[in-house]
Write an enzyme that holds these catalytic residues in place. Structure first.
Site, PDB file in Angstrom:
ATOM      1  N   ALA A 164      56.865 -15.333 109.216  1.00 32.54           N
ATOM      2  CA  ALA A 164      58.170 -15.901 108.919  1.00 32.54           C
ATOM      3  C   ALA A 164      59.171 -15.217 109.849  1.00 32.54           C
ATOM      4  CB  ALA A 164      58.520 -15.658 107.466  1.00 32.54           C
ATOM      5  N   GLY A 217      53.320 -14.931 107.443  1.00 35.46           N
ATOM      6  CA  GLY A 217      53.365 -16.378 107.174  1.00 35.46           C
ATOM      7  C   GLY A 217      52.404 -17.170 108.055  1.00 35.46           C
ATOM      8  N   GLU A 252      49.187 -16.942 106.380  1.00 40.66           N
ATOM      9  CA  GLU A 252      49.315 -17.708 105.134  1.00 40.66           C
ATOM     10  C   GLU A 252      49.268 -19.217 105.371  1.00 40.66           C
ATOM     11  OE1 GLU A 252      52.856 -15.416 104.228  1.00 40.66           O
ATOM     12  OE2 GLU A 252      52.007 -14.868 102.297  1.00 40.66           O
ATOM     13  N   GLU A 267      53.412  -7.451 105.834  1.00 37.70           N
ATOM     14  CA  GLU A 267      54.727  -7.492 105.188  1.00 37.70           C
ATOM     15  C   GLU A 267      55.180  -6.185 104.564  1.00 37.70           C
ATOM     16  OE1 GLU A 267      52.449  -9.858 104.964  1.00 37.70           O
ATOM     17  OE2 GLU A 267      53.349 -11.838 104.949  1.00 37.70           O
TER      18      GLU A 267
HETATM   19  N1  DAK Z   1      60.126 -13.297 113.470  1.00 37.31           N
HETATM   20  C1  DAK Z   1      61.061 -13.464 114.422  1.00 37.31           C
HETATM   21  N2  DAK Z   1      60.830 -13.249 115.719  1.00 37.31           N
HETATM   22  C2  DAK Z   1      59.602 -12.847 116.069  1.00 37.31           C
HETATM   23  C3  DAK Z   1      58.572 -12.647 115.130  1.00 37.31           C
HETATM   24  C4  DAK Z   1      58.874 -12.909 113.758  1.00 37.31           C
HETATM   25  N3  DAK Z   1      57.961 -12.801 112.793  1.00 37.31           N
HETATM   26  N4  DAK Z   1      57.477 -12.237 115.790  1.00 37.31           N
HETATM   27  C5  DAK Z   1      57.794 -12.179 117.084  1.00 37.31           C
HETATM   28  N5  DAK Z   1      59.074 -12.556 117.264  1.00 37.31           N
HETATM   29  C6  DAK Z   1      59.818 -12.627 118.510  1.00 37.31           C
HETATM   30  C7  DAK Z   1      60.217 -11.226 118.981  1.00 37.31           C
HETATM   31  O1  DAK Z   1      61.397 -10.806 118.336  1.00 37.31           O
HETATM   32  C8  DAK Z   1      60.436 -11.469 120.477  1.00 37.31           C
HETATM   33  O2  DAK Z   1      61.684 -12.102 120.652  1.00 37.31           O
HETATM   34  P1  DAK Z   1      62.679 -11.644 121.881  1.00 37.31           P
HETATM   35  O3  DAK Z   1      62.882 -10.187 121.694  1.00 37.31           O
HETATM   36  O4  DAK Z   1      61.881 -11.975 123.129  1.00 37.31           O
HETATM   37  O5  DAK Z   1      63.890 -12.504 121.691  1.00 37.31           O
HETATM   38  C9  DAK Z   1      59.360 -12.506 120.798  1.00 37.31           C
HETATM   39  O6  DAK Z   1      58.986 -13.110 119.568  1.00 37.31           O
HETATM   40  C10 DAK Z   1      58.115 -11.893 121.403  1.00 37.31           C
HETATM   41  O7  DAK Z   1      57.680 -10.856 120.547  1.00 37.31           O
HETATM   42  P2  DAK Z   1      57.371  -9.366 121.053  1.00 37.31           P
HETATM   43  O8  DAK Z   1      58.223  -9.011 122.229  1.00 37.31           O
HETATM   44  O9  DAK Z   1      57.428  -8.489 119.863  1.00 37.31           O
HETATM   45  O10 DAK Z   1      55.862  -9.548 121.553  1.00 37.31           O
HETATM   46  P3  DAK Z   1      54.724  -8.438 121.581  1.00 37.31           P
HETATM   47  O11 DAK Z   1      53.579  -9.044 122.336  1.00 37.31           O
HETATM   48  O12 DAK Z   1      55.250  -7.123 122.046  1.00 37.31           O
HETATM   49  O13 DAK Z   1      54.297  -8.256 120.055  1.00 37.31           O
HETATM   50  C11 DAK Z   1      53.722  -9.021 117.809  1.00 37.31           C
HETATM   51  C12 DAK Z   1      53.729  -9.328 119.347  1.00 37.31           C
HETATM   52  C13 DAK Z   1      53.234 -10.278 117.085  1.00 37.31           C
HETATM   53  C14 DAK Z   1      52.740  -7.870 117.552  1.00 37.31           C
HETATM   54  C15 DAK Z   1      55.141  -8.602 117.378  1.00 37.31           C
HETATM   55  O14 DAK Z   1      56.057  -9.595 117.829  1.00 37.31           O
HETATM   56  C16 DAK Z   1      55.273  -8.488 115.891  1.00 37.31           C
HETATM   57  O15 DAK Z   1      54.857  -7.481 115.284  1.00 37.31           O
HETATM   58  N6  DAK Z   1      55.899  -9.511 115.260  1.00 37.31           N
HETATM   59  C17 DAK Z   1      56.140  -9.474 113.854  1.00 37.31           C
HETATM   60  C18 DAK Z   1      54.850  -9.745 113.129  1.00 37.31           C
HETATM   61  C19 DAK Z   1      55.073  -9.675 111.621  1.00 37.31           C
HETATM   62  O16 DAK Z   1      55.436  -8.611 111.101  1.00 37.31           O
HETATM   63  N7  DAK Z   1      54.860 -10.794 110.996  1.00 37.31           N
HETATM   64  C20 DAK Z   1      55.054 -10.890 109.572  1.00 37.31           C
HETATM   65  C21 DAK Z   1      56.436 -11.380 109.383  1.00 37.31           C
HETATM   66  S1  DAK Z   1      56.882 -11.243 107.703  1.00 37.31           S
HETATM   67  C22 DAK Z   1      58.745 -14.378 101.384  1.00 37.31           C
HETATM   68  C23 DAK Z   1      58.585 -15.423 102.228  1.00 37.31           C
HETATM   69  C24 DAK Z   1      57.851 -15.248 103.370  1.00 37.31           C
HETATM   70  C25 DAK Z   1      57.321 -14.048 103.690  1.00 37.31           C
HETATM   71  C26 DAK Z   1      57.489 -13.005 102.842  1.00 37.31           C
HETATM   72  C27 DAK Z   1      58.185 -13.148 101.672  1.00 37.31           C
HETATM   73  N8  DAK Z   1      59.532 -14.530 100.190  1.00 37.31           N
HETATM   74  C28 DAK Z   1      60.822 -15.051 100.363  1.00 37.31           C
HETATM   75  C29 DAK Z   1      59.041 -14.096  98.921  1.00 37.31           C
HETATM   76  C30 DAK Z   1      56.632 -13.889 104.921  1.00 37.31           C
HETATM   77  C31 DAK Z   1      56.893 -12.804 105.673  1.00 37.31           C
HETATM   78  C32 DAK Z   1      56.375 -12.661 106.995  1.00 37.31           C
HETATM   79  O17 DAK Z   1      55.693 -13.497 107.548  1.00 37.31           O
END
Ligand code: DAK
Length: 260
Positions: free
Chosen positions: A63, A108, A111, A131
């Site tokens: 997300a 997400g 998921e 998360e």
């Molecule tokens: N959200 C927003 N932007 C994201 C993103 C994300 N999840 N993942 C990557 N990006 C963006 C980065 O900010 C970057 O943007 P710029 O800086 O270029 O503008 C671009 O994509 C490229 O990412 P990186 O520069 O970080 O690329 P790397 O190769 O260095 O790293 C990575 C790739 C996938 C390891 C890293 O980007 C990363 O760790 N991303 C986050 C992964 C993550 O933590 N995903 C889980 C997100 S939390 C809920 C509803 C939903 C959810 C929870 C609760 N409720 C309301 C109850 C769900 C939550 C999630 O999914």
């Protein structure tokens, strides 16, 4: 639509989440557009869907963290509900949905893949539910679907350990999170091939089988068997059942299943 591409290839529909710059992270607009894309699927013609992400680096990196970062409790709950509605719609969509996962499927992203019926991935795929490192629980069904797919112990390990619990394609295959792993350049071809095999089978039977499996998983076996009887009985007196059985008895190929 700004973030979703929808392509039709014969009886197969391909939905692509197209926000490559942000690794296809899911924002509110994408969730709404996914809903619209599902509305646009012509169920009279399309017999299987493929869901994928644009580019080879990421299926969906979760997300959108920047969008979520300022949410209030009420907004967070509403965002979670919105995601759950769309993901549940994919899970219960009348025709099968195959997730073709290349690269990151985190949070997400993992998921949404789990809300699909079948997961195929590339050798570069990485799955995880990181998360808890962001101070939240998985919110789009991760606590429920991951445990059902790979067992509570492995799901808890992946979720409690955050990024450390991310797994590569071979491990995802070993624990049953994905059905098959392909070299990156062959993933879509493999997904389309499987979708076409599904699309050639009797559509009412395929739909009823999906419903029987899904509904059966929510109840005890005895109740599930009643669901199966209903779905089985429902196939009879259809053109496709008559044609399928006659073709077998007459030792010929099915001419065509007509979805009626
Ligand atoms: N959200 C927003 N932007 C994201 C993103 C994300 N999840 N993942 C990557 N990006 C963006 C980065 O900010 C970057 O943007 P710029 O800086 O270029 O503008 C671009 O994509 C490229 O990412 P990186 O520069 O970080 O690329 P790397 O190769 O260095 O790293 C990575 C790739 C996938 C390891 C890293 O980007 C990363 O760790 N991303 C986050 C992964 C993550 O933590 N995903 C889980 C997100 S939390 C809920 C509803 C939903 C959810 C929870 C609760 N409720 C309301 C109850 C769900 C939550 C999630 O999914």
């Amino acid at each position: 639509m700004d973030y979703i591409l929808y392509e039709v290839k014969g009886a197969v529909g391909i939905i692509t989440i197209n926000r490559e710059k942000a690794l296809n992270a899911l924002n509110t607009s994408i969730l709404s557009e996914l809903d619209e894309a599902l509305d646009a699927v012509d169920l009279a013609e399309i017999r299987c869907l493929i869901l994928t992400g644009a580019g080879e680096k990421s299926f969906v990196a979760g997300a959108d963290i920047s969008e979520m970062s300022t949410l209030t409790k009420a907004e967070g709950e509403a965002f979670g509900r919105r995601g759950n509605e769309v993901f549940r719609r994919i899970e219960t969509f009348p025709i099968p949905v195959i997730a073709a996962v290349g690269g990151f499927a985190l949070g997400g992203g993992c998921e949404i893949a789990m809300s699909c019926d079948i997961r195929l991935c590339s050798e570069t795929a990485i799955f995880g539910q990181p998360e808890v490192e962001l101070g939240i629980t998985p919110g789009f069904g991760g606590t429920q679907r991951l445990a059902r797919l790979v067992g509570a112990g492995m799901a808890k390990q992946m979720i409690f350990t955050g990024r450390n619990g991310n797994i590569k394609a071979d491990e995802a295959y070993r624990i049953g999170l994905v059905n098959a792993v392909y070299p990156a350049g062959e993933l879509m071809e493999a997904a389309e091939k499987m979708a076409n095999v599904i699309a050639k089978n009797a559509p009412i039977a395929v739909r009823n089988a999906k419903k029987a499996i899904n509904d059966g998983l929510d109840v005890d076996v005895a109740t599930g068997l009643v669901v199966e009887e209903k779905m089985f009985g429902d196939c009879f007196e259809t053109y496709d059942q008559t044609e399928g059985m006659n073709a077998f008895l007459e030792k010929r190929k099915v001419e065509a299943f007509l979805n009626r």
